[in-house]
Design a protein around this motif. Structure first.
Motif, PDB file in Angstrom:
ATOM      1  N   ALA A   1     -12.321 -32.245  25.734  1.00  0.00           N
ATOM      2  CA  ALA A   1     -12.146 -33.512  26.434  1.00  0.00           C
ATOM      3  C   ALA A   1     -13.382 -34.384  26.352  1.00  0.00           C
ATOM      4  O   ALA A   1     -13.840 -34.933  27.329  1.00  0.00           O
ATOM      5  N   VAL A   2     -13.964 -34.500  25.175  1.00  0.00           N
ATOM      6  CA  VAL A   2     -15.150 -35.329  25.016  1.00  0.00           C
ATOM      7  C   VAL A   2     -14.820 -36.709  24.503  1.00  0.00           C
ATOM      8  O   VAL A   2     -15.566 -37.645  24.719  1.00  0.00           O
ATOM      9  N   SER A   3     -13.711 -36.867  23.801  1.00  0.00           N
ATOM     10  CA  SER A   3     -13.279 -38.199  23.381  1.00  0.00           C
ATOM     11  C   SER A   3     -11.846 -38.094  22.886  1.00  0.00           C
ATOM     12  O   SER A   3     -11.307 -37.013  22.693  1.00  0.00           O
ATOM     13  N   SER A   4     -11.231 -39.229  22.641  1.00  0.00           N
ATOM     14  CA  SER A   4      -9.830 -39.234  22.226  1.00  0.00           C
ATOM     15  C   SER A   4      -9.638 -38.713  20.821  1.00  0.00           C
ATOM     16  O   SER A   4      -8.522 -38.423  20.417  1.00  0.00           O
ATOM     17  N   ALA A   5     -10.724 -38.575  20.076  1.00  0.00           N
ATOM     18  CA  ALA A   5     -10.609 -38.129  18.686  1.00  0.00           C
ATOM     19  C   ALA A   5     -10.974 -36.673  18.518  1.00  0.00           C
ATOM     20  O   ALA A   5     -11.168 -36.204  17.406  1.00  0.00           O
TER      21      ALA A   5
ATOM     22  N   PHE B   1     -20.530 -32.007  15.358  1.00  0.00           N
ATOM     23  CA  PHE B   1     -20.947 -31.751  16.731  1.00  0.00           C
ATOM     24  C   PHE B   1     -20.007 -32.379  17.757  1.00  0.00           C
ATOM     25  O   PHE B   1     -19.586 -33.539  17.607  1.00  0.00           O
ATOM     26  N   LEU B   2     -19.702 -31.608  18.816  1.00  0.00           N
ATOM     27  CA  LEU B   2     -18.943 -32.126  19.946  1.00  0.00           C
ATOM     28  C   LEU B   2     -19.718 -31.997  21.251  1.00  0.00           C
ATOM     29  O   LEU B   2     -19.798 -32.933  22.019  1.00  0.00           O
ATOM     30  N   ARG B   3     -20.281 -30.822  21.495  1.00  0.00           N
ATOM     31  CA  ARG B   3     -21.035 -30.629  22.726  1.00  0.00           C
ATOM     32  C   ARG B   3     -22.007 -29.462  22.575  1.00  0.00           C
ATOM     33  O   ARG B   3     -21.841 -28.603  21.697  1.00  0.00           O
ATOM     34  N   ALA B   4     -23.032 -29.434  23.429  1.00  0.00           N
ATOM     35  CA  ALA B   4     -24.004 -28.342  23.455  1.00  0.00           C
ATOM     36  C   ALA B   4     -24.429 -28.093  24.892  1.00  0.00           C
ATOM     37  O   ALA B   4     -24.504 -29.019  25.699  1.00  0.00           O
ATOM     38  N   THR B   5     -24.700 -26.836  25.207  1.00  0.00           N
ATOM     39  CA  THR B   5     -25.164 -26.443  26.537  1.00  0.00           C
ATOM     40  C   THR B   5     -26.363 -25.526  26.390  1.00  0.00           C
ATOM     41  O   THR B   5     -26.346 -24.606  25.566  1.00  0.00           O
TER      42      THR B   5
ATOM     43  N   VAL C   1     -23.001 -34.089  25.381  1.00  0.00           N
ATOM     44  CA  VAL C   1     -21.605 -34.278  24.989  1.00  0.00           C
ATOM     45  C   VAL C   1     -21.484 -35.540  24.142  1.00  0.00           C
ATOM     46  O   VAL C   1     -22.096 -36.569  24.449  1.00  0.00           O
ATOM     47  N   LEU C   2     -20.702 -35.449  23.072  1.00  0.00           N
ATOM     48  CA  LEU C   2     -20.454 -36.602  22.210  1.00  0.00           C
ATOM     49  C   LEU C   2     -19.249 -37.377  22.738  1.00  0.00           C
ATOM     50  O   LEU C   2     -18.129 -36.866  22.769  1.00  0.00           O
ATOM     51  N   LYS C   3     -19.481 -38.611  23.181  1.00  0.00           N
ATOM     52  CA  LYS C   3     -18.414 -39.472  23.672  1.00  0.00           C
ATOM     53  C   LYS C   3     -18.527 -40.827  22.997  1.00  0.00           C
ATOM     54  O   LYS C   3     -19.594 -41.464  23.047  1.00  0.00           O
ATOM     55  N   ASN C   4     -17.407 -41.233  22.379  1.00  0.00           N
ATOM     56  CA  ASN C   4     -17.382 -42.522  21.669  1.00  0.00           C
ATOM     57  C   ASN C   4     -18.535 -42.635  20.676  1.00  0.00           C
ATOM     58  O   ASN C   4     -19.218 -43.660  20.577  1.00  0.00           O
ATOM     59  N   ASN C   5     -18.775 -41.539  19.985  1.00  0.00           N
ATOM     60  CA  ASN C   5     -19.793 -41.452  18.933  1.00  0.00           C
ATOM     61  C   ASN C   5     -21.217 -41.654  19.462  1.00  0.00           C
ATOM     62  O   ASN C   5     -22.132 -41.990  18.706  1.00  0.00           O
ATOM     63  N   ALA C   6     -21.422 -41.421  20.773  1.00  0.00           N
ATOM     64  CA  ALA C   6     -22.754 -41.491  21.365  1.00  0.00           C
ATOM     65  C   ALA C   6     -22.990 -40.215  22.164  1.00  0.00           C
ATOM     66  O   ALA C   6     -22.060 -39.670  22.789  1.00  0.00           O
ATOM     67  N   VAL C   7     -24.221 -39.724  22.162  1.00  0.00           N
ATOM     68  CA  VAL C   7     -24.555 -38.482  22.863  1.00  0.00           C
ATOM     69  C   VAL C   7     -24.962 -38.795  24.302  1.00  0.00           C
ATOM     70  O   VAL C   7     -25.854 -39.623  24.538  1.00  0.00           O
ATOM     71  N   GLN C   8     -24.303 -38.155  25.245  1.00  0.00           N
ATOM     72  CA  GLN C   8     -24.641 -38.295  26.656  1.00  0.00           C
ATOM     73  C   GLN C   8     -25.092 -36.938  27.184  1.00  0.00           C
ATOM     74  O   GLN C   8     -24.508 -35.908  26.839  1.00  0.00           O
TER      75      GLN C   8
END
Length: 461
Positions: free
Chosen positions: A79-83, A156-160, A172-179
């Motif tokens: 659930a990090v982005s619609s893609a 990459f999608l997410r890292a913890t 987390v990668l959201k809308n091609n930006a890392v948050q």
């Protein structure tokens, strides 16, 4: 000679039982296979003639096993982005010696387009929340938990990263930006006790007792005004501590306050630290904090004491007016008391980068061979404030801090206890509560000792 076997039957050359019945049965079996195959690959036939065969239709994508299906948009793992419907794998591991944020990401991401961005933003969040110097190339402690989630194409999608159970960070990668963000971890506390003997340094003794360096640092803070662990600690001394241990999902997650500590030493005698109203007092309610710290370094080793000695550089016998503490280059040196900086710069007498601080009651402290000076002449400094970094400037054979202490203009041995302050006692109206706190901790220690004795007796029996 011929041996007779009257019951032995020798078959003839023609196979037996291969008649019309067998042939008909074989044809029926082939016909069933043919009809079954046609039903399988032609669902329309089963719709018109449901009785024709009961074989299942070919599975549709929606009927795939959940364990092999590709995650959907509603899957929390993706659930990090619609893609992110291509999410396919999660790498979970522990850090090894020599690992950094950059190395962990580079070794696990086939596509390195986000490595630097993720590492930089995670390190910034760690600095912000943990109050420590940390970059994307800082060495991580071993066995730190981390996970990296990739999509089906290895992007990459997410890292913890779990710095410790209380400090967990996510990117987390959201809308091609890392948050990035720090996870809100709810910790539980338990009051525990420990008694351990002294072997060498305080840190070494604590580690041998099964506790961490953070515990040793907190314990040193409790006794920082009363005990010089480098100079006064002896093998065979004992220390008993009542402290808080943090837990996160039943996993130890660091330490809280030290409630009560008793140090019994051959040189120090019995020293007690009682935590009360955010300060440490001795058993009689006297504030432990004094106008002078026992030493200007937290991690130290005396390499040359006060008095006459053979000078390692000049090769002659001279009086050493201070104490040399060996430490790594760049180790912070602290002001032993609040005061005003009267000198901060190069010293031509061999001390290199040098700082002098004037304190109240005629005391003065001096710090030499610094690699860097962090204060300016005329500045007011507080007790425990960084005034410089350990180095080897001037006449020095290696990194160390030369520390001097003067009272009324005369040099004294810095390792001796100096009484230049007025002791602070707990206010009378707070004394009953303070005595109750002392009694509570003593009772807790007594119960724990009794329990340990009972367990030991039962094991011996």
């Amino acid at each position: 000679m011929r041996t007779e076997y009257p019951n032995l039957r020798i078959p003839s050359g023609r196979p037996r039982g291969f008649g019309a019945g067998t042939l008909i049965l074989s044809l029926l079996v082939l016909l069933c296979f043919a009809v079954g195959g046609y039903c399988y690959f032609s669902p329309s036939l089963t719709e018109r003639f449901p009785f024709a065969c009961s074989l299942p239709a070919p599975p549709s994508p929606a009927d795939k096993d959940v364990s092999t299906a590709e995650p959907t948009k509603d899957d929390p793992a993706c659930a990090v982005s619609s893609a992110d419907v291509n999410c396919s794998q999660e790498i979970v591991d522990l850090s090894s010696p020599g690992d950094t944020l950059v190395s962990l990401l580079s070794s696990n991401l086939p596509d390195d387009s986000h490595v630097q961005e993720v590492a930089a933003k995670l390190s910034a969040e760690i600095r912000k929340n943990m109050g420590r110097r940390f970059t994307e190339n800082t060495l991580l402690k071993s066995d730190r938990r981390y996970s990296i989630t990739l999509d089906r194409d290895g992007k990459f999608l997410r890292a913890t990263l779990e710095m410790d159970p209380a400090n967990v960070f996510h990117a987390v990668l959201k809308n091609n930006a890392v948050q990035v963000k720090k996870e809100d971890v709810v910790l539980d506390y338990q009051v525990e006790t420990i008694t351990f003997p002294i072997y060498g340094s305080l840190v070494e003794s604590v580690l041998r007792a099964g506790e961490g360096r953070d515990f040793a640092r907190e314990l040193a803070k409790a006794f920082i005004y009363d005990i010089d662990f480098q100079y006064e600690a002896r093998k065979g001394d004992r220390c008993t501590v009542v402290f808080e241990r943090r837990y996160n999902d039943d996993r130890p997650a660091g330490y809280g306050d030290i409630h009560y500590a008793v140090y019994q030493g051959a040189k120090t005698g019995t020293k007690t630290a009682v935590f009360f109203h955010q300060k440490y007092y001795d058993a009689n309610g006297l504030l432990l904090k004094k106008s002078l710290l026992r030493s200007p370094l937290r991690a130290l080793r005396v390499t040359s004491g006060y008095g006459w000695r053979f000078h390692p550089v000049l090769h002659e016998v001279r009086h050493h007016s201070g104490v040399d503490y060996a430490a790594r280059q760049g180790t912070p040196a602290f002001a032993v008391a609040r005061g005003i900086v009267t000198s901060a710069g190069w010293n031509g007498g061999g001390y290199g980068n040098y700082v002098c601080v004037k304190h109240s009651n005629g005391a003065e402290s001096r710090y030499g061979h610094l690699s860097r000076i962090l204060v300016k002449k005329g500045a007011r400094v507080e007790q425990g404030q960084r005034i410089g970094l350990v180095g080897k400037t001037g006449r020095a054979t290696g990194p160390h801090l030369h520390f001097e202490l003067l009272i009324a203009g005369k040099h004294i041995d810095p390792r001796k206890k100096v009484k230049i302050e007025t002791r602070v006692v707990i206010e009378k109206d707070l004394m009953p509560r303070f005595k109750a706190v002392v009694q509570e901790n003593e009772s807790l220690l007594g119960k724990r000792r009794g329990l340990a004795s009972a367990v030991s007796s039962s094991q011996d029996g």
